[in-house]
Design an enzyme around this catalytic site. Sequence first.
Site, PDB file in Angstrom:
ATOM      1  N   GLU A  15       8.900   1.599  11.464  1.00 58.05           N
ATOM      2  CA  GLU A  15       9.954   2.598  11.208  1.00 58.05           C
ATOM      3  C   GLU A  15       9.267   3.942  11.235  1.00 58.05           C
ATOM      4  OE1 GLU A  15      12.953   1.675  11.004  1.00 58.05           O
ATOM      5  OE2 GLU A  15      12.980  -0.387  10.271  1.00 58.05           O
ATOM      6  N   GLU A  62       8.706  16.797  14.873  1.00 56.66           N
ATOM      7  CA  GLU A  62       9.312  16.561  13.564  1.00 56.66           C
ATOM      8  C   GLU A  62       8.684  17.507  12.539  1.00 56.66           C
ATOM      9  OE1 GLU A  62       8.303  12.814  11.629  1.00 56.66           O
ATOM     10  OE2 GLU A  62      10.382  12.615  10.950  1.00 56.66           O
ATOM     11  N   LYS A  73       0.887  -1.183   0.000  1.00 57.56           N
ATOM     12  CA  LYS A  73       0.000   0.000   0.000  1.00 57.56           C
ATOM     13  C   LYS A  73       0.919   1.226   0.000  1.00 57.56           C
ATOM     14  CE  LYS A  73      -1.966   3.161   1.792  1.00 57.56           C
ATOM     15  NZ  LYS A  73      -1.760   4.526   1.272  1.00 57.56           N
ATOM     16  N   CYS A 124      13.796  10.878   7.240  1.00 58.34           N
ATOM     17  CA  CYS A 124      13.526  10.449   8.619  1.00 58.34           C
ATOM     18  C   CYS A 124      14.771  10.604   9.496  1.00 58.34           C
ATOM     19  CB  CYS A 124      13.028   9.016   8.639  1.00 58.34           C
ATOM     20  SG  CYS A 124      14.139   7.866   7.839  1.00 58.34           S
TER      21      CYS A 124
HETATM   22  P1  NAD Z   1       2.093   8.712   7.198  1.00 58.54           P
HETATM   23  O1  NAD Z   1       2.144   8.023   8.502  1.00 58.54           O
HETATM   24  O2  NAD Z   1       1.135   9.823   7.018  1.00 58.54           O
HETATM   25  O3  NAD Z   1       1.740   7.678   6.026  1.00 58.54           O
HETATM   26  C1  NAD Z   1       2.523   6.537   5.770  1.00 58.54           C
HETATM   27  C2  NAD Z   1       1.657   5.496   5.099  1.00 58.54           C
HETATM   28  O4  NAD Z   1       0.663   5.056   6.021  1.00 58.54           O
HETATM   29  C3  NAD Z   1       0.910   5.984   3.865  1.00 58.54           C
HETATM   30  O5  NAD Z   1       0.910   4.979   2.887  1.00 58.54           O
HETATM   31  C4  NAD Z   1      -0.492   6.214   4.400  1.00 58.54           C
HETATM   32  O6  NAD Z   1      -1.482   6.131   3.403  1.00 58.54           O
HETATM   33  C5  NAD Z   1      -0.607   5.077   5.389  1.00 58.54           C
HETATM   34  N1  NAD Z   1      -1.627   5.259   6.439  1.00 58.54           N
HETATM   35  C6  NAD Z   1      -2.079   6.415   6.986  1.00 58.54           C
HETATM   36  N2  NAD Z   1      -3.021   6.151   7.921  1.00 58.54           N
HETATM   37  C7  NAD Z   1      -3.142   4.798   7.983  1.00 58.54           C
HETATM   38  C8  NAD Z   1      -3.951   3.916   8.771  1.00 58.54           C
HETATM   39  N3  NAD Z   1      -4.802   4.354   9.688  1.00 58.54           N
HETATM   40  N4  NAD Z   1      -3.808   2.575   8.582  1.00 58.54           N
HETATM   41  C9  NAD Z   1      -2.935   2.100   7.674  1.00 58.54           C
HETATM   42  N5  NAD Z   1      -2.166   2.895   6.882  1.00 58.54           N
HETATM   43  C10 NAD Z   1      -2.262   4.234   7.052  1.00 58.54           C
HETATM   44  O7  NAD Z   1       3.587   9.143   6.879  1.00 58.54           O
HETATM   45  P2  NAD Z   1       4.088  10.054   5.674  1.00 58.54           P
HETATM   46  O8  NAD Z   1       3.619  11.444   5.924  1.00 58.54           O
HETATM   47  O9  NAD Z   1       3.739   9.373   4.383  1.00 58.54           O
HETATM   48  O10 NAD Z   1       5.681   9.952   5.840  1.00 58.54           O
HETATM   49  C11 NAD Z   1       6.441  10.793   6.622  1.00 58.54           C
HETATM   50  C12 NAD Z   1       6.778  10.135   7.949  1.00 58.54           C
HETATM   51  O11 NAD Z   1       7.468   8.906   7.728  1.00 58.54           O
HETATM   52  C13 NAD Z   1       7.721  10.965   8.809  1.00 58.54           C
HETATM   53  O12 NAD Z   1       7.283  10.931  10.130  1.00 58.54           O
HETATM   54  C14 NAD Z   1       9.052  10.233   8.689  1.00 58.54           C
HETATM   55  O13 NAD Z   1       9.950  10.422   9.744  1.00 58.54           O
HETATM   56  C15 NAD Z   1       8.596   8.832   8.591  1.00 58.54           C
HETATM   57  N6  NAD Z   1       9.658   7.990   8.001  1.00 58.54           N
HETATM   58  C16 NAD Z   1      10.338   7.132   8.831  1.00 58.54           C
HETATM   59  C17 NAD Z   1      11.365   6.357   8.310  1.00 58.54           C
HETATM   60  C18 NAD Z   1      12.125   5.398   9.176  1.00 58.54           C
HETATM   61  O14 NAD Z   1      12.810   4.541   8.634  1.00 58.54           O
HETATM   62  N7  NAD Z   1      12.067   5.491  10.485  1.00 58.54           N
HETATM   63  C19 NAD Z   1      11.703   6.457   6.953  1.00 58.54           C
HETATM   64  C20 NAD Z   1      10.985   7.353   6.154  1.00 58.54           C
HETATM   65  C21 NAD Z   1       9.951   8.111   6.696  1.00 58.54           C
END
Ligand code: NAD
Length: 503
Positions: free
Chosen positions: A265, A397, A190, A299
Amino acid sequence: MANQTENKKTESIEKNVKDIQHYINGQFVDASSNEVFDNYNPFTNEKINAVASGDNEEINQAVSAARKAFQGKWGNLKLKDRLAYIYKIADLIDEYIDEIAPLESYDTGLPISQTKKMVARAAHNFRFYAEMVSSRLVGDAYQVDDEFLNYTIHKPVGIAGLITPWNAPFMLETWKIAPALATGNTVVLKPAEWSPLTANRLAEIIDKAGLPDGVFNVVHGYGEKVGASLVAHPDVELISFTGETTTGSEIMKNGADSLKQFSMELGGKSPIIVFDDADVDRALDACTWGIFSFNGERCTANSRLYIHENIADSFIERLKERVQNIVVGDPMKEDTQVGPLIHTDHYNNVKSYIDKAKEEGCDVYSGNVPEEMNRGNLIAPTILLNANNKMSIVQEEIFGPVIAAMTFKDEEEVIELANDIRYGLAGYVWTKDMQRGHRVAQKVDSGMLWINAQNVRDLRTPFGGSKHSGIGREGGHYAFEFYTEVQIIHVALGDHHIPQLGK
Ligand code: NAD
């Protein structure tokens, strides 16, 4: 000349980009509801295309296809044949690198010079995990005198649900897909709704590599709908999630009823600590790259700078110079260093943090966005001066090209400041005193720490965060703990004692 080539690349994408369908059971299909949502170019904020918006129906279809493939052809392949597919995917990614990287930049706003490296790394992810599985996915044997020989085997878990963010979509998707498939699972991906293009390019590549139908599936749509449905599905054994901390916690609640395994992550707000004996030139390069690469949407970005008070003034002056010189602009151009943020919502969010920094008492120092580019989501590299740990802009963040700068007096104080936060993803320490380097590194609460280095990854090592930055580790053989089930088999070699109840 360079400009013409870049314009041609953009025109060619505009002409060729298709609407986005799901990829289920080896077929590209529309949403059964026919619902779509629009996808935008972050540099112009013009619509790129329409994306199929999935729901329970598509998740059910994808999971059932993945189940059939797992129980059928894929599950019965010899290891050598399975890994041949993984190598084939890597080769095809390399073959199409010049096409995938511009597509990624066009969709996400990440500078093309950076997406090229990310796509190359994506190919490497597949090769690396093919090699890891053939060399390191081994069991243990436990001899018990002449009575027993006990041994472990690693079995694929089943259907892996992979949920990914938009900040480095292609690379991060492959970072999960490669170990999941190489260890023998089937996958339902997804992808993030703001960056769907390269997920489908990957589906085309996997299709071309000839993997059996249903081994790899992509369902697009909103997280709360299609993501939540994947998490709740009883036949999906594990969820590997990368995204925001709050989303991670929501997902864990939703997956609790079906007792899912999770790899999380999550977000970060990582410190870079620069002592006054550091190699300042290299520390400055690393600090600038670490926060402003990937448009700051990284991240592991070093978004909190702790600089020793003896060198703070000169370091900050030089950082300001860098901020003025960084080339902000069209992500499709080779010389662009910072491109537009992914989406207007995110742009507004980052802007509101910069406003908040002023309200909280920071001096804000920013570079420039060229006037003619104000249609896009460009934010100039920004330093928040006179920040302190009590401010929300230091604790939360921001996920944009924004660094909070603070000073410290001594080792003890800076360790306390670095750890005074809910996140614990990465950390960076700069000093020539290696005893101090190790001491500080080991005291910083973070899953990963670099001494005198920028974020250079060694794929064999564990990747992940502590505190609110994550649960579990991926990378190297650590991924096997998540993507495989360990089974212990006990074999009696002789006639060990068996109690004879009722005899
Ligand atoms: P997000 O949490 O908004 O979305 C991530 C994914 O989760 C998307 O595909 C989204 O559609 C899905 N999602 C959202 N709500 C959901 C739910 N209730 N159930 C299942 N899936 C759901 O994150 P983002 O804005 O896309 O990405 C940025 C974030 O990701 C930042 O916080 C960043 O630090 C983090 N990140 C972490 C790492 C790591 O390795 N630790 C790497 C990259 C990004």
